[in-house]
Design a protein around this motif. Structure first.
Motif, short mmCIF file in Angstrom:
data_model
loop_
_atom_site.label_atom_id
_atom_site.label_comp_id
_atom_site.label_asym_id
_atom_site.label_seq_id
_atom_site.Cartn_x
_atom_site.Cartn_y
_atom_site.Cartn_z
N LYS A 115 73.66 96.29 28.69
CA LYS A 115 72.99 95.67 27.53
C LYS A 115 72.03 94.69 27.45
N ASN A 116 71.84 94.69 28.73
CA ASN A 116 70.48 93.44 29.19
C ASN A 116 69.08 94.31 29.23
N VAL A 117 68.72 94.58 28.11
CA VAL A 117 67.47 95.59 27.95
C VAL A 117 66.10 94.50 28.05
N GLY A 118 65.03 95.05 28.81
CA GLY A 118 63.86 94.45 28.75
C GLY A 118 63.26 93.94 27.71
N TRP A 119 62.91 92.87 27.64
CA TRP A 119 62.31 92.16 26.25
C TRP A 119 61.22 93.25 25.97
N TRP A 120 60.34 94.04 26.63
CA TRP A 120 59.45 94.96 26.07
C TRP A 120 59.52 96.21 26.33
N ASP A 121 60.77 96.63 26.34
CA ASP A 121 61.20 97.95 26.55
C ASP A 121 60.55 99.14 25.70
N THR A 122 60.37 98.54 24.62
CA THR A 122 60.00 99.64 23.35
C THR A 122 58.29 99.92 24.05
N MET A 123 57.73 99.15 24.96
CA MET A 123 56.18 99.26 25.37
C MET A 123 56.19 99.88 26.68
N VAL A 132 49.47 97.19 36.72
CA VAL A 132 49.42 96.65 35.38
C VAL A 132 50.42 95.11 35.27
N LEU A 133 50.03 94.21 35.08
CA LEU A 133 50.70 92.94 35.20
C LEU A 133 50.86 92.53 33.74
N ILE A 134 52.27 92.20 33.63
CA ILE A 134 52.80 91.65 32.29
C ILE A 134 53.13 90.29 32.44
N CYS A 135 52.74 89.45 31.61
CA CYS A 135 52.90 87.90 31.57
C CYS A 135 53.81 87.93 30.56
N HIS A 136 54.96 86.89 30.74
CA HIS A 136 55.91 86.64 29.68
C HIS A 136 55.62 85.48 28.99
N ALA A 137 56.31 85.43 27.61
CA ALA A 137 56.18 84.43 26.69
C ALA A 137 56.99 83.05 27.30
N LEU A 138 57.11 82.12 26.31
CA LEU A 138 57.80 81.07 26.79
C LEU A 138 59.41 80.97 27.26
N ASN A 139 60.25 81.92 26.44
CA ASN A 139 61.55 82.17 26.82
C ASN A 139 61.81 83.34 27.17
N ALA A 140 61.06 84.00 27.84
CA ALA A 140 61.32 85.55 28.22
C ALA A 140 61.26 85.51 29.89
N SER A 141 61.06 86.33 30.51
CA SER A 141 61.27 86.49 32.22
C SER A 141 60.50 87.85 32.57
N HIS A 142 61.14 88.03 33.93
CA HIS A 142 60.53 89.13 34.42
C HIS A 142 61.10 90.51 34.31
N HIS A 143 62.24 90.27 33.47
CA HIS A 143 62.90 91.27 33.07
C HIS A 143 62.35 92.07 31.87
N VAL A 144 61.18 92.76 32.00
CA VAL A 144 60.27 93.34 30.99
C VAL A 144 60.78 94.65 30.26
N ALA A 145 61.41 95.56 31.32
CA ALA A 145 61.84 96.79 30.83
C ALA A 145 63.00 97.17 31.44
N GLY A 146 63.57 98.26 30.74
CA GLY A 146 64.73 98.96 31.55
C GLY A 146 65.86 98.07 31.34
N VAL A 147 66.92 98.43 32.07
CA VAL A 147 68.30 97.80 32.05
C VAL A 147 68.87 97.61 33.45
N TYR A 148 69.73 96.72 33.87
CA TYR A 148 70.44 96.74 34.88
C TYR A 148 71.63 97.31 34.98
N ALA A 149 71.83 97.92 36.52
CA ALA A 149 72.90 98.84 36.62
C ALA A 149 74.21 98.43 36.30
N ASP A 150 74.43 97.14 36.46
CA ASP A 150 75.73 96.32 36.11
C ASP A 150 75.78 95.51 34.84
N ASP A 151 74.86 96.01 34.01
CA ASP A 151 74.48 95.23 32.61
C ASP A 151 73.69 96.04 31.55
#
Length: 277
Positions: A66-74, A45-64
């Motif tokens: 608080k940086n939750v993916g923009w569609w983590d609820t989905m 499944v390919l997720i395409c991001h909007a204007l001000n988002a990125s490839h960080h769609v879900a999850g968090v980074y090990a070193d951050d």
């Protein structure tokens, strides 16, 4: 609880022909994947991001955390796009400032930062770049392509450009093109950026600055277009902030924020896609 995401990058040496007639070569795409690709590679499944988002769609980074993916609820285990069933891919668009090759990166022919010399890229170009990434991953057909707003435009474009490579398309809050009013708002936003003294005709990276003032105003304009008139009135109307007092003790001031909608716009103006603050 969110899972740990890992940002990846893939380099492409072959030139990518662009809709403008130009091309770009030796570029990189940043992406993330979640879940496991099945044996016949049919669950992607390919997720395409909007204007001000990125490839960080879900999850968090090990070193951050608080940086939750923009569609983590989905997206994730047991969520609507279940990563126990699907192999989910988020790709950062060319020209973005979140990892994929863009104006801040070095032009392979000149050895200098692209800046304003970065070629114009379109929705069709992003889709073609995404298709190349899927080719490299060995994925011939997507179970689905999904996106909202500008990401929804990419999902629509996938169905037109590569209809045999997409089984389903999920298009959220999007359209095949912009209205004249939307184009007008975008032009005002662009003028706010290019008239910022720090813009330097698009070569601001070479000067070590960012046109923050223009970007903030453009962001405010953008947020006005993200809400319909009905929704804006429902959320804010002409409600005054609960506490509007200045040093003089007067209730109103020409400088202070007076209405809730003004506070909302100013609060979000600093969150431009190219500014971390």
């Amino acid at each position: 609880m969110s899972f740990v995401a890992v940002s990846q990058s893939m380099r492409f040496e072959q030139p990518l022909p662009l809709q403008s007639g130009a091309s770009i070569r030796d570029y990189s795409l940043s992406f993330e994947t979640y879940g496991t690709l099945n044996a016949d590679k049919s669950n992607a499944v390919l997720i395409c991001h909007a204007l001000n988002a990125s490839h960080h769609v879900a999850g968090v980074y090990a070193d951050d955390a608080k940086n939750v993916g923009w569609w983590d609820t989905m997206i994730g285990p047991g969520k609507p796009v279940d990563t126990h069933k699907f192999f989910v891919i988020g790709v950062n668009n060319l020209g973005s400032c979140f990892g994929s090759t863009g104006p801040m990166h070095t032009h392979p022919d000149t050895g200098k930062v692209y800046g304003a010399d970065f070629p114009v890229v379109t929705v069709e170009d992003w889709v073609n770049a995404q298709a190349r990434l899927l080719d490299a991953l060995g994925i011939e057909q997507l179970a689905a392509v999904m996106g909202g707003s500008l990401g929804g435009m990419q999902a629509l474009s996938w169905t037109l450009q590569y209809p045999k490579r997409v089984r389903h398309a999920v298009v959220v809050a999007s359209a095949p093109n912009l209205t004249a009013e939307n184009i007008a708002f975008n032009e005002v936003a662009r003028r706010a950026i290019v008239t910022d003294p720090d813009f330097h005709e698009g070569h601001f990276y070479a000067h070590g600055v960012v046109p923050k003032r223009g970007l903030r105003i453009a962001r405010m304009i953008g947020h006005i277009t993200y809400l319909s008139d009905d929704v804006m009135n429902e959320k804010f109307g002409r409600e005054l902030r609960s506490a509007v007092n200045n040093a003089t003790g007067y209730k109103y001031s020409t400088q202070d924020v007076e209405f809730q909608i003004e506070s909302y716009l100013r609060c979000h103006s600093c969150k431009c896609s190219c500014i971390r603050c």
